[in-house]
Design a protein around this motif. Structure first.
Motif, short mmCIF file in Angstrom:
data_model
loop_
_atom_site.label_atom_id
_atom_site.label_comp_id
_atom_site.label_asym_id
_atom_site.label_seq_id
_atom_site.Cartn_x
_atom_site.Cartn_y
_atom_site.Cartn_z
N LEU A 1 0.84 -1.20 0.00
CA LEU A 1 0.00 0.00 0.00
C LEU A 1 0.88 1.26 0.00
CD1 LEU A 1 -3.10 0.41 2.35
CD2 LEU A 1 -1.75 2.33 1.65
N VAL A 2 1.90 1.23 0.83
CA VAL A 2 2.82 2.36 0.89
C VAL A 2 3.50 2.55 -0.47
CG1 VAL A 2 4.95 3.24 1.97
CG2 VAL A 2 3.20 2.13 3.38
N PHE A 3 3.88 1.45 -1.08
CA PHE A 3 4.54 1.52 -2.39
C PHE A 3 3.63 2.15 -3.43
CE2 PHE A 3 5.72 -0.17 -6.55
CZ PHE A 3 7.09 0.08 -6.58
N TYR A 4 2.37 1.79 -3.42
CA TYR A 4 1.42 2.33 -4.41
C TYR A 4 1.40 3.86 -4.37
CZ TYR A 4 -1.16 -1.83 -6.04
OH TYR A 4 -1.53 -2.99 -6.67
N PHE A 5 1.52 4.42 -3.16
CA PHE A 5 1.34 5.87 -3.05
C PHE A 5 2.65 6.65 -3.00
CE2 PHE A 5 -2.67 4.10 -1.77
CZ PHE A 5 -3.56 4.92 -2.45
N THR A 6 3.73 5.98 -2.65
CA THR A 6 4.98 6.74 -2.48
C THR A 6 6.12 6.25 -3.37
OG1 THR A 6 5.86 5.27 -0.79
CG2 THR A 6 4.46 7.07 -0.02
N GLY A 7 6.00 5.04 -3.88
CA GLY A 7 7.11 4.47 -4.63
C GLY A 7 8.19 3.90 -3.72
N THR A 8 7.96 3.95 -2.42
CA THR A 8 8.91 3.35 -1.48
C THR A 8 8.19 2.28 -0.68
OG1 THR A 8 8.37 4.99 0.18
CG2 THR A 8 10.25 5.47 -1.19
N THR A 9 8.93 1.29 -0.27
CA THR A 9 8.31 0.25 0.56
C THR A 9 8.41 0.68 2.02
OG1 THR A 9 10.43 -0.87 0.81
CG2 THR A 9 9.04 -1.54 -1.06
N MET A 10 7.66 0.00 2.87
CA MET A 10 7.76 0.32 4.30
C MET A 10 9.17 0.03 4.80
SD MET A 10 6.84 1.50 7.08
CE MET A 10 5.14 1.99 7.02
N ASN A 11 9.80 -1.01 4.25
CA ASN A 11 11.17 -1.30 4.68
C ASN A 11 12.11 -0.14 4.38
OD1 ASN A 11 10.42 -3.73 5.64
ND2 ASN A 11 11.54 -4.97 4.16
N ALA A 12 11.95 0.44 3.19
CA ALA A 12 12.81 1.57 2.83
C ALA A 12 12.51 2.77 3.74
CB ALA A 12 12.62 1.94 1.38
N LEU A 13 11.24 3.00 4.01
CA LEU A 13 10.88 4.13 4.89
C LEU A 13 11.42 3.91 6.30
CD1 LEU A 13 7.21 5.28 4.11
CD2 LEU A 13 9.37 6.26 3.38
N LEU A 14 11.32 2.68 6.77
CA LEU A 14 11.85 2.36 8.10
C LEU A 14 13.36 2.58 8.13
CD1 LEU A 14 10.17 -0.97 9.29
CD2 LEU A 14 10.26 1.17 10.56
N PHE A 15 14.00 2.06 7.13
CA PHE A 15 15.46 2.15 7.03
C PHE A 15 15.89 3.62 7.04
CE2 PHE A 15 19.60 1.31 4.96
CZ PHE A 15 19.96 0.14 5.59
N LYS A 16 15.14 4.43 6.31
CA LYS A 16 15.46 5.86 6.16
C LYS A 16 15.21 6.59 7.48
CE LYS A 16 13.24 8.23 2.76
NZ LYS A 16 12.70 9.57 2.95
N ASN A 17 14.21 6.16 8.22
CA ASN A 17 13.83 6.90 9.42
C ASN A 17 14.42 6.35 10.71
OD1 ASN A 17 11.84 9.17 8.76
ND2 ASN A 17 11.13 7.49 7.48
N MET A 18 15.35 5.42 10.56
CA MET A 18 16.04 4.91 11.75
C MET A 18 17.51 5.30 11.66
SD MET A 18 14.45 1.15 12.12
CE MET A 18 15.35 0.65 13.56
N ASN A 19 18.08 5.56 12.80
CA ASN A 19 19.50 5.86 12.80
C ASN A 19 20.27 4.64 12.29
OD1 ASN A 19 22.28 5.77 14.25
ND2 ASN A 19 21.64 7.90 14.28
N GLU A 20 21.35 4.90 11.61
CA GLU A 20 22.12 3.81 11.00
C GLU A 20 22.51 2.73 12.02
OE1 GLU A 20 26.05 4.93 9.64
OE2 GLU A 20 25.93 6.78 10.78
#
Lengths: 353, 521
Positions: A243-262
Motif C-alpha cells: 500500500l505504501v509503495f502504491y502511493f509513495t514508490g517506497t516500501t515500508m522497509n525503505a521508509l523504516l530504514f530511512k527513518n532509523m539511525n544507521e
C-alpha cells in the motif's frame, strides 16, 4: 556453413510444439511476469485455439548454474518437489475458483528428446498484461481510484488464499498482475507461498520471499514459531508495505530504514529483536508521518495511514486490525481492509468523476 | 577543588540525554557490523529492470538496493537517473530515497562532533528565555502531543519524562517512564534513562528492579554497568559484579562498549581499597572513554591524587563538559570552567550539580551576578529546595544591593529542614545569612552568624570551609569597616591555603585588594 551450438536445455526448446494436443507454443517471452525469479523459469506464449495463455517452464539448468558442484539428482529432486508443491497450491486455487489469484489453466510435463534432462514440467496460466510496475505512477492523485481498487483486489486475493489455508508470503509489486486493461489485479506466483496443511519444501522458519521486502522481524533474525500465525502476520505486513509503495514508490522497509539511525538498521544490529523494538517503533512512527505527508486530503489519507499503521506494525504479535486483536483468529484477517478499501475506492471514483 | 558543588560520591550512573543525542553519542549502537541476514539480493529487481524500464521497476530496484545496501550496480544508477528525470511520476518519498542513497554513497550521513547539545549557547539569558519561555513550552507541548499520536512509542515517553524531570514534575516524570518501561522493557535507552531518573528521585531500588527484569542485562555491558553503579550508589552489593568481570574479559565487546563497565568495576575496587586493580580497570576505561567514564576518573583522581591523569588528552570524547568544568576550575581558568559548566547544564538540565557550579563561578569569581541569578533560577526549577542554589541566589542578590529579592529566597532557606542538611551546607548557609545581615546593616547580628559559621567550619575535616568563611567574613568586615577587620585580615593573610583550593586562593587575593588603601588603588 557454420554450426551454432544448441544449449543443452530442454526448457528452451518448446517453441513450435503442441502440448497435450491442445496448447500451441507460439513464442518465448522473458521473463514471465509474476514468477519466482525469471531466472528459474522460462516463459512462453501459448494458444489453445480460443485464447492466449502463458506457460511457465521449469528451468533446471538455472539451478545447476546457481549451485555448481551440487549433485544433479539432488537438484532435480529438490526442484521437482518445489514445482510439485506450487502445482498443488495452484490446483487448490483452481478448484476453489479464487477470482483474485492468477489462475492455472493447465499443467503437465513435456519430454523433449535429445537433451540430457528431457523432462520439462510446465504450468499454464491466464496471461497477464503485466504487473503494476508497468503502469503505476507515484506523484499526483489521478490514479487514486485505480490504486485503491487494485489494493482492494489484492486484499481479496490474500483473503481468498487464507480461505484455502495458504499464505502468499512473497507479495511485492512484481507479483500483482494486471488483467482486463488494468482494471483487475490478481496475485501471481505462489512459488514461495506457505500452507498450513501442506509442508512447503522451503519452510524452515525463515522468510520465504524476496528478503528486501521481508517484515522487520525477519530482518532482525526473529521468527514466530507458529507457522499459521507467522504466515498471516507476514502477509499483513507485506500488504501494508505494498500500500505504501502504491502511493509513495517506497516500501515500508525503505521508509523504516530511512527513518532509523544507521546504528539500529538491520545490517548493523546484532542485539536481537526484543532490544530493538523500541527504536523500531520510533522509526516506524516517523515513517508513518512521512507516508501521511503524501496526502493532500488529510481525512482521506488518515484512513490509509491507519491501515498501514496496523498492517505494518513492527511487532508481529501486535500486528493486524485493532478490533481483530481481541477476536480469536481475526487478528490478521483482511475483511476490514477489504471493506475500507471498497468504500475508499468508491469515494475516490466519485471525486475524480 | 573541594567546594560544596563537588560530588561527595560519584558513580557511573548513566547520563540521560534526549534520544537523538544519545544515539549520536554511540551509546546505543552495536559496534559490530553485520551482513544483512538471509539471502537479500537484488538480482530479480535488476533482471526486471533490464527488461522493462518504467518508474515502477525503477522504484522496485531502488528500494531493494537501498534495503539490501547494494548501490554499486550500473542498473541502480540507471534507475536513479530515471527517477530524477521523471519527477512528475516519482513523487516526494521516492526522490528523497534517491537522495538518501546518494548521501550514503558520498558519505554525507550525519556524524557526531565533539559537542552535542540541543541548544549550544553560552548566553545564559538566552538559555533562561528558552527554558522559561515559549520555546520550552512548545517542546513540552509537542512532546505531549506525540504521546497522544504515538502512544506506543517508548522513546516519546522517555522524552516526556525528561521534560517533566527538568521542570521538577517528578510524579509525572515517573509515570511517563513507567509507561516507557512497559512498552520497551529491554531497550537500553529506556533502561538507562529510567535508571538515571529513579536514582535522581531516590528510588535506586526501583531502577535495579527494572534492570534485573530485563533479559538483556547480563549480556549488555551498558546495562550491567548501570546495575553495578546503581547498587554501589546505595551501598548494595551487586550480584552481577562477577558477570561484569566476565564480560570485560570476554573480548566480545569494543573498548567503547565497555568503558562504563570498566569504570563501574574500577570504582568498586577503589572503594574496596584495591588501588592497583582499580587503576588497571580505569586504564582500560580510557581506551575509548565517553563523557561519563572520563568524569568518573576525574572524580576518582580528585579523591586520590595517585590516579592523576590528563583529561584534556581525550579530544574525541563527546560532551566532556563535567570533566572540563572541574579541570579548568582546578587550573583557575574560571571562564573556561564556567563555559563548560553552562554546557554541562544544557546537556543535563535535570541535574542541579552544573547549576550549582556555574552559579558559584558567576557570582563569586566572575562577578556576573545576573547570569548567576539566572542559572540559579534555572536550577531551582529542577529542585526548588536545593540549598546550594538558594545560597548562591541569596548571595548574588545581597551583594548587588537587592535585599528585598534576597529576602524571598532567604525565606526558602529558613523553610528547609535543617536537620537533613549536611554539615557543610549548614556552615555555608549560616555564613550567607551572616552576609545578608551585614549587608542590611545589622552588623552585630551578621557577625554572630559568621562566628557561628566559623565554629561549624572548624569542626569539619575539610579545611576549605574554614578558609571560605574567614575570607568571606573578612571581606564583609572590610566593607563594613568593622573594628574586627584587622584581626580577621591578618588571620586570612596567614592562612596556609593548599594549592588545590584554587578558588580560595583567588578569593583571598580579591579581598586583599579591598584592604589596600584607596590612595594606592
Amino acid at each position: 556453413m557454420s554450426i551454432i551450438a544448441r544449449p543443452d536445455n530442454a526448457a528452451l526448446a518448446l517453441e513450435g510444439k503442441l502440448l497435450k494436443g491442445k496448447w500451441n507454443v507460439l513464442r518465448r517471452i522473458d521473463p514471465p511476469p509474476g514468477s519466482t525469479g525469471g531466472f528459474f523459469s522460462i516463459g512462453y506464449v501459448v494458444h489453445d485455439g480460443e485464447r492466449e495463455a502463458f506457460l511457465k517452464a521449469l528451468n533446471f539448468h538455472a539451478f545447476f548454474a546457481l549451485f555448481p558442484g551440487k549433485r544433479v539428482v539432488e537438484i532435480l529432486a529438490e526442484r521437482t518437489k518445489a514445482f510439485e508443491y506450487e502445482r498443488t497450491l495452484l490446483l487448490r486455487v483452481k478448484d476453489h475458483r479464487l477470482s483474485k489469484v492468477s489462475q492455472l489453466l493447465d499443467e503437465g510435463e513435456e519430454i523433449v528428446m535429445g537433451f540430457t534432462i528431457p523432462q520439462v514440467p510446465y504450468l499454464i496460466f491466464e496471461i497477464a498484461e503485466g504487473d503494476i510496475r508497468s503502469t503505476i505512477r507515484f506523484a499526483g492523485e489521478i490514479d487514486l481510484a485505480w490504486k485503491l481498487k487494485s489494493l482492494h483486489d489484492v486484499a481479496v486475493g490474500l483473503q481468498q488464499l487464507y480461505g484455502i489455508k495458504v499464505g502468499h508470503n512473497d507479495l511485492k509489486p512484481s507479483n500483482v498482475l494486471l488483467y482486463e486493461s488494468g482494471f483487475v489485479s490478481k496475485l501471481g506466483d505462489l512459488g514461495r507461498s506457505l500452507c498450513s496443511d501442506i509442508v512447503a519444501p522451503h519452510e524452515d522458519g525463515s522468510f520465504p520471499g524476496d528478503f528486501t521486502y521481508a517484515p522487520p522481524e525477519f530482518l532482525y533474525r526473529f521468527s514466530i514459531p507458529d507457522l499459521s500465525i507467522r504466515m498471516k502476520a507476514t502477509d499483513v505486513y507485506l500488504f501494508g508495505s505494498l500500500l505504501v509503495f502504491y502511493f509513495t514508490g517506497t516500501t515500508m522497509n525503505a521508509l523504516l530504514f530511512k527513518n532509523m539511525n544507521e546504528h539500529f538498521r538491520w545490517d548493523r544490529w546484532s542485539g536481537g529483536f526484543d532490544p530493538i523494538k523500541g527504536y523500531l517503533i520510533d522509526g516506524f512512527y516517523k515513517a508513518l508521518q512521512e507516508f501521511q505527508s503524501h496526502f493532500s486530503d488529510i481525512k482521506f489519507g488518515e484512513k490509509l495511514v491507519e491501515m498501514v499503521r496496523y498492517c505494518c506494525w513492527p511487532i508481529p504479535e501486535q500486528r493486524g486490525h485493532p478490533k481483530g486483536l481481541q477476536q480469536l483468529g481475526e487478528q490478521y484477517g483482511f475483511h476490514r481492509m477489504i471493506s475500507q478499501l471498497d468504500l475508499l475506492s468508491k469515494k475516490a471514483e466519485i471525486r475524480f468523476r | 577543588m573541594d567546594g560544596i558543588f563537588e560530588f561527595k560520591e560519584r558513580n557511573v550512573i548513566p547520563i540521560w540525554r534526549d534520544f537523538k543525542r544519545t544515539v549520536r553519542m554511540g551509546e546505543l549502537a552495536d559496534q559490530v557490523r553485520l551482513s544483512i541476514p538471509g539471502t537479500a539480493n537484488i538480482g530479480r529487481a535488476i533482471a526486471d529492470w533490464n527488461i522493462m524500464q518504467t518508474i515502477g521497476t525503477a522504484a522496485d530496484l531502488v528500494n531493494s538496493a537501498y534495503v539490501a545496501g547494494y548501490f554499486d550496480r550500473k542498473e541502480v544508477e540507471e534507475a536513479i537517473r530515471l527517477i530524477r528525470q521523471d519527477k512528475l511520476s516519482a513523487g516526494k518519498s521516492l526522490i528523497e530515497l534517491v537522495e538518501a542513497i546518494e548521501n550514503i554513497q558520498t558519505g554525507h550521513e550525519e556524524k557526531a562532533g565533539s559537542v552535542l547539545l540541543e541548544f549550544d549557547t553560552e548566553d545564559v539569558q538566552r538559555i533562561k528565555r528558552v527554558f522559561d519561555g515559549e520555546v520550552f513550552f512548545r517542546i513540552v507541548h509537542r512532546t505531549r502531543e506525540l504521546t497522544r499520536s504515538e502512544p506506543r512509542n517508548p522513546i516519546v515517553w522517555v522524552e516526556m519524562a525528561r521534560l517533566y524531570s527538568t521542570t521538577n514534575q517528578n510524579d509525572k516524570a515517573e509515570l511517563a517512564m513507567n509507561i516507557a518501561l512497559q512498552l520497551a522493557p529491554d531497550s537500553r535507552f529506556v533502561l538507562r534513562a529510567a535508571t538515571r531518573l529513579f536514582v535522581h528521585l531516590g528510588k535506586a531500588e526501583k531502577a535495579l528492579f527494572y534492570l534485573k527484569q530485563s533479559a538483556a542485562l547480563e549480556h549488555d555491558p551498558w546495562l550491567l554497568s548501570a546495575h553495578i553503579a546503581t547498587s554501589s550508589s546505595i551501598g548494595r552489593f551487586s550480584k552481577l559484579n562477577r558477570q561484569g568481570f566476565t564480560l570485560v574479559e570476554s573480548k566480545n565487546y569494543s573498548p567503547f562498549d565497555l568503558t562504563e563497565l570498566y569504570s563501574a568495576l574500577g570504582t568498586l575496587e577503589f572503594k574496596h581499597g584495591e588501588r592497583k586493580k582499580a587503576k588497571g580497570l580505569f586504564n582500560s576505561s580510557l581506551i575509548k572513554p565517553n563523557d561519563n567514564s572520563l568524569a568518573q576518573l576525574r572524580w576518582i583522581s580528585h579523591e586520590d591524587h595517585s590516579f592523576d591523569f590528563d583529561p584534556f588528552a581525550f579530544q574525541r570524547v563527546v560532551n566532556p563538559f563535567e570533566t572540563y568544568a572541574f579541570e579548568y576550575f582546578n587550573r583557575s581558568q574560571w571562564k573556561d570552567s564556567y563555559d563548560n559548566s553552562i554546557r554541562w547544564l544544557l546537556d543535563t538540565p535535570y541535574s542541579v550539580q552544573p547549576a550549582a557550579l556555574a552559579s558559584y563561578l558567576a557570582t563569586c569569581i566572575l562577578y556576573r551576578y545576573e547570569e548567576g541569578i539566572a542559572v540559579c533560577k534555572l536550577g531551582l526549577k529542577v529542585n526548588h529546595k536545593d540549598p546550594v542554589l538558594l545560597n548562591n541566589i541569596v548571595f548574588a542578590y545581597s551583594v548587588t544591593g537587592r535585599p528585598e529579592k534576597a529576602e524571598y529566597y532567604l525565606g526558602q532557606i529558613m523553610g528547609l529542614d535543617w536537620s537533613t542538611l549536611e554539615s557543610e551546607q549548614v556552615t555555608m548557609l549560616t555564613a550567607t545569612i551572616g552576609l545578608t545581615q551585614m549587608r542590611n546593616g545589622a552588623i552585630a547580628l551578621g557577625k554572630e552568624f559568621y562566628f557561628k559559621a566559623l565554629t561549624l567550619a572548624k569542626k569539619l575535616p575539610n579545611l576549605y570551609y574554614k578558609y571560605m568563611v574567614i575570607i568571606n567574613f573578612t571581606r564583609e568586615l572590610l566593607l563594613a569597616k568593622d573594628p574586627d577587620m584587622h584581626e580577621f585580615k591578618k588571620e586570612m593573610d596567614d592562612l596556609k591555603i593548599e594549592s588545590h583550593f584554587t578558588d580560595c586562593i583567588f578569593m583571598r587575593r580579591e579581598v586583599q585588594k579591598l584592604a589596600v588603601p584607596s590612595s594606592i588603588k
